[in-house]
Design a protein around this motif. Sequence first.
Motif, PDB file in Angstrom:
ATOM      1  N   SER A  93     -29.094 -51.898  -9.224  1.00  0.00           N
ATOM      2  CA  SER A  93     -28.843 -50.833  -8.326  1.00  0.00           C
ATOM      3  C   SER A  93     -28.229 -51.523  -6.965  1.00  0.00           C
ATOM      4  O   SER A  93     -27.174 -50.836  -6.357  1.00  0.00           O
ATOM      5  N   GLN A  94     -28.461 -52.745  -6.582  1.00  0.00           N
ATOM      6  CA  GLN A  94     -27.955 -53.347  -5.575  1.00  0.00           C
ATOM      7  C   GLN A  94     -26.322 -53.777  -6.162  1.00  0.00           C
ATOM      8  O   GLN A  94     -25.418 -53.660  -5.119  1.00  0.00           O
TER       9      GLN A  94
ATOM     10  N   SER B 176     -35.182 -48.783  -3.374  1.00  0.00           N
ATOM     11  CA  SER B 176     -36.181 -49.719  -4.230  1.00  0.00           C
ATOM     12  C   SER B 176     -37.541 -49.439  -4.246  1.00  0.00           C
ATOM     13  O   SER B 176     -38.345 -49.977  -5.022  1.00  0.00           O
TER      14      SER B 176
ATOM     15  N   GLY C 222     -24.697 -50.234  -7.214  1.00  0.00           N
ATOM     16  CA  GLY C 222     -25.542 -49.015  -6.378  1.00  0.00           C
ATOM     17  C   GLY C 222     -24.433 -47.820  -5.982  1.00  0.00           C
ATOM     18  O   GLY C 222     -24.608 -46.761  -5.594  1.00  0.00           O
TER      19      GLY C 222
ATOM     20  N   TYR D 206     -38.344 -53.565   2.317  1.00  0.00           N
ATOM     21  CA  TYR D 206     -37.511 -52.523   1.741  1.00  0.00           C
ATOM     22  C   TYR D 206     -36.870 -51.515   2.770  1.00  0.00           C
ATOM     23  O   TYR D 206     -35.638 -51.068   2.838  1.00  0.00           O
TER      24      TYR D 206
ATOM     25  N   ALA E 249     -27.251 -60.911  -2.484  1.00  0.00           N
ATOM     26  CA  ALA E 249     -26.078 -60.152  -2.555  1.00  0.00           C
ATOM     27  C   ALA E 249     -24.848 -60.946  -3.286  1.00  0.00           C
ATOM     28  O   ALA E 249     -24.039 -61.602  -2.636  1.00  0.00           O
TER      29      ALA E 249
ATOM     30  N   SER F 153     -32.723 -60.136  -7.053  1.00  0.00           N
ATOM     31  CA  SER F 153     -32.741 -58.709  -6.638  1.00  0.00           C
ATOM     32  C   SER F 153     -32.504 -58.816  -5.109  1.00  0.00           C
ATOM     33  O   SER F 153     -32.173 -57.613  -4.738  1.00  0.00           O
ATOM     34  N   THR F 154     -32.745 -59.852  -4.348  1.00  0.00           N
ATOM     35  CA  THR F 154     -32.568 -60.039  -2.951  1.00  0.00           C
ATOM     36  C   THR F 154     -31.325 -60.811  -2.801  1.00  0.00           C
ATOM     37  O   THR F 154     -31.220 -61.139  -1.510  1.00  0.00           O
TER      38      THR F 154
ATOM     39  N   GLN G   4     -33.386 -50.295   1.935  1.00  0.00           N
ATOM     40  CA  GLN G   4     -33.369 -50.173   0.652  1.00  0.00           C
ATOM     41  C   GLN G   4     -34.614 -49.232   0.137  1.00  0.00           C
ATOM     42  O   GLN G   4     -35.148 -49.508  -0.660  1.00  0.00           O
TER      43      GLN G   4
END
Length: 299
Positions: free
Chosen positions: A295-296, A240, A299, A232, A39, A36-37, A237
């Motif tokens: 979502s990343q 998040s 998004g 976040y 990219a 999740s962190t 973010q």
Amino acid sequence: MKLRDTPAALKYSSALTLMRIPFSIYLMPVFWFALSTTAGFDAWRAVAVFGILHLLVYPASNGYNSYYDRDEGSIGGLKKPPQVTRQLMHLVLLFDALAVVLTLLLSPLFATLVALYLLISKAYSYEGIRLKKYPVLSTFVVTFFQGAYTYGMVQVGIGLPVAQVLQTPNVWFALVSTLFLCGSYPLTQIYQHAEDSRRGDRTLSLLLGIKGTYLFAAGSLATGSTLLLWLYVATGQVHSIFIFLVCTAPVVYFFSGWMLRARRNLQEVNYENTMRMNRLSSLCISLAFIMIMFSQLYG
């Protein structure tokens, strides 16, 4: 039927049970957190890393721990564990070998990190070292290697350069994973005080006591959550934060209720409630990070 007369197939079946593969899935939040962190990553590498860790590495560690502990009472994922046999060590070594070979196909560095993890996990239980006897040292080792170390290991496995893994704010996210493990780790020991005392293992939960264990877990989880929410905000973010708070609300509700019930009745400090907490926190936190990951990406 005596154990020595049991067919080999049944012995291997019982040994496989002690590998506790389903229980290994409860360690998946760190995997989803690492994704999740990140990219952008290759989905096939992520699937491979997930399979290697949760179907080989973690079960091998579980099996090795069971081989030396020879628990007679409930353990994580097994209320009534079967008797330990030498077939369990055969499976542990097989899973170790498969994990290292398969990780080599992804990258030599990832294979090295996995091999080190496997060695450290054995030092935790091996009778000649048995880190489990030392409450502070074992807590540091477990929470670091299952937390920040695994977080970075996953990112290396999916192809991130080491320099990117070690840069900020990524290292702070890695610290969050260790703080979360600091909260959950002593809770897994809270119902085993009698058996740990019998073996001479001075676990952190035994050192803290029942009340102290709950307070330590609450403090660690609160600190980890606060740092995560701040990160976040700092990284833009904000959405998040909402996802994390909504998804983890059931964990806060159950943990708070369990702690209050345990203050009135120590019978609440049992295997069933520990596994409920483990299961709920794993699923809810994993869901939060999976939703944040998507979502990343989209998004």
